[in-house]
Design a protein around this motif. Sequence first.
Motif, mmCIF file in Angstrom:
data_model
loop_
_atom_site.group_PDB
_atom_site.id
_atom_site.type_symbol
_atom_site.label_atom_id
_atom_site.label_comp_id
_atom_site.label_asym_id
_atom_site.label_seq_id
_atom_site.Cartn_x
_atom_site.Cartn_y
_atom_site.Cartn_z
ATOM 1 N N VAL A 41 0.839 -1.203 0.000
ATOM 2 C CA VAL A 41 0.000 0.000 0.000
ATOM 3 C C VAL A 41 0.873 1.252 0.000
ATOM 4 O O VAL A 41 0.616 2.214 -0.740
ATOM 5 N N GLU A 42 1.905 1.258 0.832
ATOM 6 C CA GLU A 42 2.797 2.413 0.886
ATOM 7 C C GLU A 42 3.500 2.633 -0.447
ATOM 8 O O GLU A 42 3.677 3.769 -0.894
ATOM 9 N N ALA A 43 3.890 1.523 -1.107
ATOM 10 C CA ALA A 43 4.546 1.646 -2.409
ATOM 11 C C ALA A 43 3.589 2.189 -3.465
ATOM 12 O O ALA A 43 3.968 3.014 -4.309
ATOM 13 N N LEU A 44 2.334 1.749 -3.424
ATOM 14 C CA LEU A 44 1.344 2.254 -4.375
ATOM 15 C C LEU A 44 1.070 3.732 -4.135
ATOM 16 O O LEU A 44 0.925 4.515 -5.090
ATOM 17 N N ALA A 45 0.998 4.137 -2.866
ATOM 18 C CA ALA A 45 0.778 5.546 -2.547
ATOM 19 C C ALA A 45 1.948 6.401 -3.011
ATOM 20 O O ALA A 45 1.772 7.527 -3.497
ATOM 21 N N LEU A 46 3.162 5.887 -2.886
ATOM 22 C CA LEU A 46 4.346 6.600 -3.351
ATOM 23 C C LEU A 46 4.309 6.776 -4.865
ATOM 24 O O LEU A 46 4.527 7.879 -5.396
ATOM 25 N N THR A 47 4.007 5.704 -5.581
ATOM 26 C CA THR A 47 3.960 5.775 -7.038
ATOM 27 C C THR A 47 2.856 6.711 -7.512
ATOM 28 O O THR A 47 3.024 7.442 -8.496
ATOM 29 N N GLY A 60 2.146 15.728 7.055
ATOM 30 C CA GLY A 60 2.681 15.068 8.231
ATOM 31 C C GLY A 60 2.226 13.640 8.385
ATOM 32 O O GLY A 60 1.151 13.265 7.974
ATOM 33 N N GLY A 61 3.073 12.817 8.985
ATOM 34 C CA GLY A 61 2.725 11.420 9.202
ATOM 35 C C GLY A 61 2.982 10.569 7.973
ATOM 36 O O GLY A 61 3.400 11.050 6.924
ATOM 37 N N THR A 62 2.744 9.276 8.130
ATOM 38 C CA THR A 62 2.932 8.344 7.021
ATOM 39 C C THR A 62 1.613 7.667 6.712
ATOM 40 O O THR A 62 0.673 7.698 7.494
ATOM 41 N N VAL A 63 1.585 7.025 5.548
ATOM 42 C CA VAL A 63 0.353 6.371 5.123
ATOM 43 C C VAL A 63 -0.029 5.235 6.055
ATOM 44 O O VAL A 63 -1.190 4.848 6.150
ATOM 45 N N SER A 64 0.943 4.705 6.779
ATOM 46 C CA SER A 64 0.658 3.578 7.675
ATOM 47 C C SER A 64 0.462 4.003 9.127
ATOM 48 O O SER A 64 0.459 3.177 10.023
ATOM 49 N N ASP A 65 0.287 5.311 9.386
ATOM 50 C CA ASP A 65 0.004 5.771 10.747
ATOM 51 C C ASP A 65 -1.475 5.576 11.049
ATOM 52 O O ASP A 65 -2.295 6.461 10.839
ATOM 53 N N TYR A 66 -1.829 4.413 11.547
ATOM 54 C CA TYR A 66 -3.242 4.127 11.779
ATOM 55 C C TYR A 66 -3.577 4.005 13.261
ATOM 56 O O TYR A 66 -4.509 4.601 13.742
ATOM 57 N N ASP A 67 -2.837 3.234 13.983
ATOM 58 C CA ASP A 67 -3.261 2.871 15.325
ATOM 59 C C ASP A 67 -2.022 2.617 16.159
ATOM 60 O O ASP A 67 -1.097 1.922 15.740
ATOM 61 N N GLU A 68 -2.005 3.175 17.384
ATOM 62 C CA GLU A 68 -0.850 2.980 18.258
ATOM 63 C C GLU A 68 -0.657 1.510 18.605
ATOM 64 O O GLU A 68 0.471 1.040 18.769
ATOM 65 N N ILE A 69 -1.759 0.770 18.724
ATOM 66 C CA ILE A 69 -1.656 -0.649 19.039
ATOM 67 C C ILE A 69 -0.938 -1.382 17.910
ATOM 68 O O ILE A 69 -0.126 -2.286 18.150
ATOM 69 N N GLU A 70 -1.208 -0.984 16.670
ATOM 70 C CA GLU A 70 -0.539 -1.627 15.538
ATOM 71 C C GLU A 70 0.969 -1.395 15.601
ATOM 72 O O GLU A 70 1.756 -2.293 15.294
#
Length: 732
Positions: A41-47, A60-70
């Motif tokens: 997913v991160e690679a697709l978002a980059l492309t 700010g943040g990254t595409v995978s910043d979803y949940d602190e538990i993760e």
Amino acid sequence: MGDKASAHPGAAGRAATADHPSSVRNVVLVGHSGSGKTTLVEALALTAGAVNRAGRVEDGGTVSDYDEIEHRQQRSVQLSLVPVEWAGCKINILDTPGYADFVGELRAGLRAADAALFVVSASDGVDGATRMVWDECAAVGMPRAIVVTHLEAARADFAEMTRVCAQAFGGDDPDAVLPLYLPLHGPEGPDGHAPVTGLIGLLSQRVFDYASGERKEAEPAPEQLPLVEEARNRLIEGIIAESEDETLMDRYLGGEEIDVKTLIDDLERAVARGTFHPVLAAAPAAEGARQGIGTVELLELVTGGFPTPLERTAPDVTTPQGSARPTPVCAPDGPLVAEVIKTSSDPYVGRVSLVRVFSGTLHPDETVHVSGHGMTDRGHEDHDVDERIGALSSPFGKQQRTLASCIAGDIACVAKLTRAETGDTLSGKDDPLLMAPWAMPDPLLPLAIQAHSKADEDKLSQGLSRLVAEDPTMRLEQNPHTHQLVLWCLGEAHKDVALERLRSRYGVQVDVVPHKVSLRETFGIAATGRGRHVKQSGGHGQYAICEIEVEPLPAGSGIEFVDKVVGGAVPRQFIPSVEKGVRAQAAKGVAAGYPLVDVRITLLDGKAHSVDSSDAAFQTAGALALREAAADARIHLLEPVAELQVLVPDDYVGPVMSDLSGRRGRVVGTEQAGPGRTLVRAEVPEIEIGRYAVDLRSVSHGTGRFDRSYARHEPMPPQLADKIRESLEKTA
């Protein structure tokens, strides 16, 4: 579709939007934990230009910043949405957890998507759980494609993984699972491994070189063409076999060179119909590169080959009262029909609902009708209310980008839906509708909890209600027999996440206590007892004597009370008092503190006093008589027995039956339940299956599932009953 001339990236830093359903693609990523879905997913978002080369969102943040538990657990535990733009289309990428405990999140993603991208690791292969999801998608005709990741692994073999995928997913037609590209390898490194540097398109016979960090198209070297000839011919034959043009095969076999554009058009139609499943390759981008290997090809497959929401049939709808209504049509100007596919809580915004719109257009600050199925057995209250929604937004990592509207076919976040829960339907307030629910697994791992302190006790109810509102795969139970508060989960990881969310998100600390099963007591033989309650302490005293006989009854009989008093030894007005007393004592138990069942209690005789006898005195005498009868009798402990239906692949039937036998289970039958799968029916004491949800997964390598239902109570083996009595005496 990857062989096309150029890429069309989207724009970073703004919300991806759609102005018509034809420009929307909803795709769910499916694969086992560790297969590389989130990295992809991160690679697709980059492309697509949605993040910069450092993998960060513009604001700010990254595409995978979803949940602190993760982040703490280093794995995905919830469904997440990443919208990107490519070739004039808005692509809603739904990333699902790969771990079996979070299959509820996967099913929500399947509900919201119109096509599925199965992510398979070249180093791990295809697991049984992924095959099961593939079969589910096939049953509803969902278009599917396959992406092979981890090609950088030392022993990765794309050709072998393609063969494995064809065997696992192709069923009776392995030629429906074929690669569109072959990976190109660079020079071997010191470890003897040649890294993947690009792809060669089998249809166009063009090389797509990613070695520089940018995708560059070139003519293949003469020595490369023979390497792809066999794979290319097989691909062309596979596409032609799925073509709607019945003359195409005859022309091809007659030696005619079929135009590449014709082949691509037929390929895209076959993919959209769900009859052909292309295999693609993906590898991570080099340091500082703008594009990961295979990401452009994937985005072109999604925009060119996957169906639009216009091509999907929406779930059935009814009125909240159950009257059938026409199936919604994906039209922005149609009546509003939308569904909450995920619910989460934001510490600043409050409850946020991820909503898929199937018909009509959703606008901020409008009033909608919220219809819920209730699922009272899982702790979800039924509701049928109007609510004014808040802002609409498009999620990206931890950011929320404002949307002006959300049209049919699209997905958006909706704020301030305080009553809506996952699975609820949003519709027009003047025309309330209810969508048919999607299948959700039954949570079968019990977690008994209690508040850690008085302060936690005050917040526990609200915290638990929010928790189950977010996750319909959890079930909350206040057990009336054991008086325990039980949160039913799907597995150990699911349980850990629930406890962590209670603590960190809702500020509730709970203690986990041993889960109790509802044991019972009964008499093994007939016995008699005499209850004498005689006291004199000034003024009116207490006087009541009664004699009873207790006989065992067949299982399921409950408690019978029989009056055989003659001659008025016990006045008529006090006979109900005796019955009330013995029933109260039976509810408390007579040996180990568990309710007494399946006995007949006969009142034979007694004595009364004209002044000192009372209702309370005869209640006490009745209880004493029952306790005395129990002291002279053999008391059996009864344990609940569950009826299990275990569905497993044929290869695991033996281990499953052996495991059930070790749990004091009785296998009562087996039957075929489809190709390669067997349903095992067994009766097992509930005390032996507290962790069966976890253990079955281990025994069947994640491919088995089971249902359970109460069958009956039956006597526990004496040695186990003695252990329980001893443990009770130690804690008394």
